[in-house]
Design an enzyme around this catalytic site. Sequence first.
Site, PDB file in Angstrom:
ATOM      1  N   GLU A  21      39.515  43.848  54.319  1.00 20.79           N
ATOM      2  CA  GLU A  21      40.366  44.202  53.185  1.00 20.79           C
ATOM      3  C   GLU A  21      41.668  43.375  53.199  1.00 20.79           C
ATOM      4  OE1 GLU A  21      40.368  45.535  50.458  1.00 20.79           O
ATOM      5  OE2 GLU A  21      42.350  46.290  49.982  1.00 20.79           O
ATOM      6  N   ASN A  52      33.072  42.946  24.277  1.00 21.66           N
ATOM      7  CA  ASN A  52      33.206  43.071  25.734  1.00 21.66           C
ATOM      8  C   ASN A  52      31.791  43.209  26.302  1.00 21.66           C
ATOM      9  OD1 ASN A  52      34.015  45.970  27.760  1.00 21.66           O
ATOM     10  ND2 ASN A  52      33.698  43.883  28.413  1.00 21.66           N
ATOM     11  N   GLY A  53      31.413  42.279  27.178  1.00 31.37           N
ATOM     12  CA  GLY A  53      30.071  42.353  27.752  1.00 31.37           C
ATOM     13  C   GLY A  53      29.429  40.981  27.755  1.00 31.37           C
ATOM     14  N   GLU A  70      42.948  37.029  47.217  1.00 27.73           N
ATOM     15  CA  GLU A  70      42.971  37.251  45.760  1.00 27.73           C
ATOM     16  C   GLU A  70      44.383  37.190  45.182  1.00 27.73           C
ATOM     17  OE1 GLU A  70      41.441  41.010  44.299  1.00 27.73           O
ATOM     18  OE2 GLU A  70      42.435  42.128  45.881  1.00 27.73           O
ATOM     19  N   LYS A 117      42.769  40.927  50.225  1.00 28.55           N
ATOM     20  CA  LYS A 117      44.069  41.058  49.542  1.00 28.55           C
ATOM     21  C   LYS A 117      44.798  39.731  49.547  1.00 28.55           C
ATOM     22  CE  LYS A 117      43.769  43.891  47.803  1.00 28.55           C
ATOM     23  NZ  LYS A 117      42.919  45.046  47.647  1.00 28.55           N
ATOM     24  N   LYS A 123      40.660  43.416  36.404  1.00 27.04           N
ATOM     25  CA  LYS A 123      40.701  44.669  37.157  1.00 27.04           C
ATOM     26  C   LYS A 123      39.356  45.382  37.132  1.00 27.04           C
ATOM     27  CE  LYS A 123      42.956  48.034  39.172  1.00 27.04           C
ATOM     28  NZ  LYS A 123      43.166  47.748  40.592  1.00 27.04           N
ATOM     29  N   ARG A 155      41.981  44.152  32.006  1.00 31.44           N
ATOM     30  CA  ARG A 155      40.553  43.870  31.887  1.00 31.44           C
ATOM     31  C   ARG A 155      40.251  42.376  31.765  1.00 31.44           C
ATOM     32  NH1 ARG A 155      37.979  48.695  30.546  1.00 31.44           N
ATOM     33  NH2 ARG A 155      36.150  47.567  29.863  1.00 31.44           N
ATOM     34  N   CYS A 198      37.150  42.105  29.759  1.00 29.97           N
ATOM     35  CA  CYS A 198      37.595  41.957  28.375  1.00 29.97           C
ATOM     36  C   CYS A 198      37.996  43.333  27.851  1.00 29.97           C
ATOM     37  CB  CYS A 198      36.548  41.379  27.434  1.00 29.97           C
ATOM     38  SG  CYS A 198      36.002  39.743  27.888  1.00 29.97           S
ATOM     39  N   HIS A 204      30.816  33.918  68.500  1.00 27.45           N
ATOM     40  CA  HIS A 204      29.472  33.555  68.019  1.00 27.45           C
ATOM     41  C   HIS A 204      29.540  32.540  66.888  1.00 27.45           C
ATOM     42  CE1 HIS A 204      27.661  36.519  70.605  1.00 27.45           C
ATOM     43  NE2 HIS A 204      28.619  37.355  70.227  1.00 27.45           N
ATOM     44  N   TRP A 246      38.263  37.908  29.470  1.00 28.46           N
ATOM     45  CA  TRP A 246      37.916  37.375  30.784  1.00 28.46           C
ATOM     46  C   TRP A 246      36.684  36.510  30.531  1.00 28.46           C
ATOM     47  CZ3 TRP A 246      33.835  37.330  34.295  1.00 28.46           C
ATOM     48  CH2 TRP A 246      34.165  36.889  35.583  1.00 28.46           C
TER      49      TRP A 246
END
Length: 605
Positions: free
Chosen positions: A477, A98-99, A484, A481, A600, A27, A2, A500, A74
């Site tokens: 990674e 925000n939080g 997402e 990528k 982000k 954010r 946020c 395995h 968010w």
Amino acid sequence: MCGIFGAVAERPVADVLVEGLRRLEYRGYDSAGVATLEQDGLRRVCAVGRVESLAGRVAAEQPRGNIGIAHTRWATHGRPNERNSHPHLAPGVAIVHNGIVENHRSLRAELSAQGCKLRSDTDTEVIPWLVSRRIAEGATVPAALREADRTLQGAYAVAALHEGTQDTMYGLRRGSPLVAAIGAGGGYLASDANALAGLADHAVCLEDGDLAKVSRDRLAVFDVNGNPVDRRVIHVDRNASVLDLDGYAHYMLKEIYEQPRVAGLINDRYQEQGVLSNFLPLPPQRIRRITMIACGTSYYAASVAKRWFEQLAHIRTDIEIASEYRYRPLPPAESGELAILISQSGETADTLACLHRLKAAGCATLGLVNVVHSSLARDADSFIPLLAGVENGVASTKAFIAQLMVLARLAVDIAGRRKTLGQGEILGALKSLDQLPSTIAATLHNETAVQALAESFQSARSALFVGRGALFPIALEGALKLKETSYIHAEGFPAGELKHGPIALIEEGTPVVALACSGELLDKTGSNIREIAARGARVTVVGDRAGILSLMDVAVGALTIPSCDELVQPIVATLPLQLLAYHVAVQRGVDVDRPRNLAKSVTVE
Ligand code: M6R
């Protein structure tokens, strides 16, 4: 997560608020809203989705107030709809937050029992009601906010407006970032100083428990006891034009192509042998053990670097996912322990919690951080700037490459000081790092081939990425990528681990990206790949010439990277995977810079 923004000026602030939100959209982008103080009271305009939807509403409704607060969300509590959008109102009061308010349930029950009509599903809405109720009982706005601060549990940054205070807005910080500033055009509050570029030259960083009063030309900050305090002032970079695409279609692509320049900057700044060791909070010779802590992509950088610290500098190194590590019982810190906390944003809640815990346990802490005015940079014993510049795309690209480069240089540097590498080996390693800007640029020339490969992923439901040694974290990674940005299920595995269990996932046509580069593990990787190719996997090899040649007979495709020293192979091999994720996502029509459900900067746990 946020973003919050506030402005007070001599003219209507709605446009400034929307522009501030555009800069903070990284954010969160589930919904956005503004509240302005008009002649007839508070006015709220909200829209679901990205800030541009709000911009359209604001243009249509034209709020006229000279003071306002704004929010890009968010969602944590309650679905992303208009009702749950911030600002939240209670009689006479508007709040953006925000939080997370952890005790919101009990507060909501209390407030409802007292007749307060809460309308949303959010944790935030208890805040304006707490404040409004205290003001109705005769408290001043700062006193009411201070009392709310004592009642709330959790982490938050808040901006507040009150109908009775036409020329002042208020900020409160506990656990989430907040800066305040006075510029030529008025006074401001923001989650991040970059949002103030062009509006103010300097910003004051609030600390936990601080309350700020901001008017057009005056800013005052008070600590938790109500005493006026001077806080750290930071320079706001006028040119932090975080919204400039420079002709690229997306930030992600722009940031991928910035990587040769970032590599050059890192080389220039950290060229001199020994310079990075000077950032360490304890002498290299005294380090007995390193623990690296991070989340997401930053954790994969740590996973690669573990090998470097162990192999080059002979230091036992552990890697930890911050959200797990913060709750793990810890033995007391021993002397010679160094914790390295890695974060692009420097605001990741779990990473910061680990930092504070480790500091309290007496461990020496080093931050590796891109945003130099962040909490991690401020609170760690020392920090190394990553020099990647503003990273706007939600998918981290250039910050990852910067993390790897700085970690590689740091490992070589420490190895030099501890004399675990000879001067010849050090010079060889430095040479391969020095050459990275051109190696990276040459690798990115391969984009057309990546684009063609991306087409073959369009119908994929799932994809596997495999590698060994330092290329295993790069497989992770690559998978992150892809998932997402394109929403295709993807997993990374150590190639040797496939049989395995994961090999059961292979069926005719399963896409597999195999990382294969020259080195002692190449033959082993080759055997593992053959095993899955024999079971129908559609294998694309990403590797240097030797890697590709060794798997030519079983691969259906190949993306070649330049032959380079083993030290830098993981860095170079990342680039085609970034481009692959980008092109698959774009071809599937995903908003690649703002993929669903993500933000982000993950400032809540
Ligand atoms: O700002 P940080 O480096 O602490 O962020 C960590 C992760 O949230 C971040 O790397 C995330 O995984 C990205 N979306 C990856 O592209």
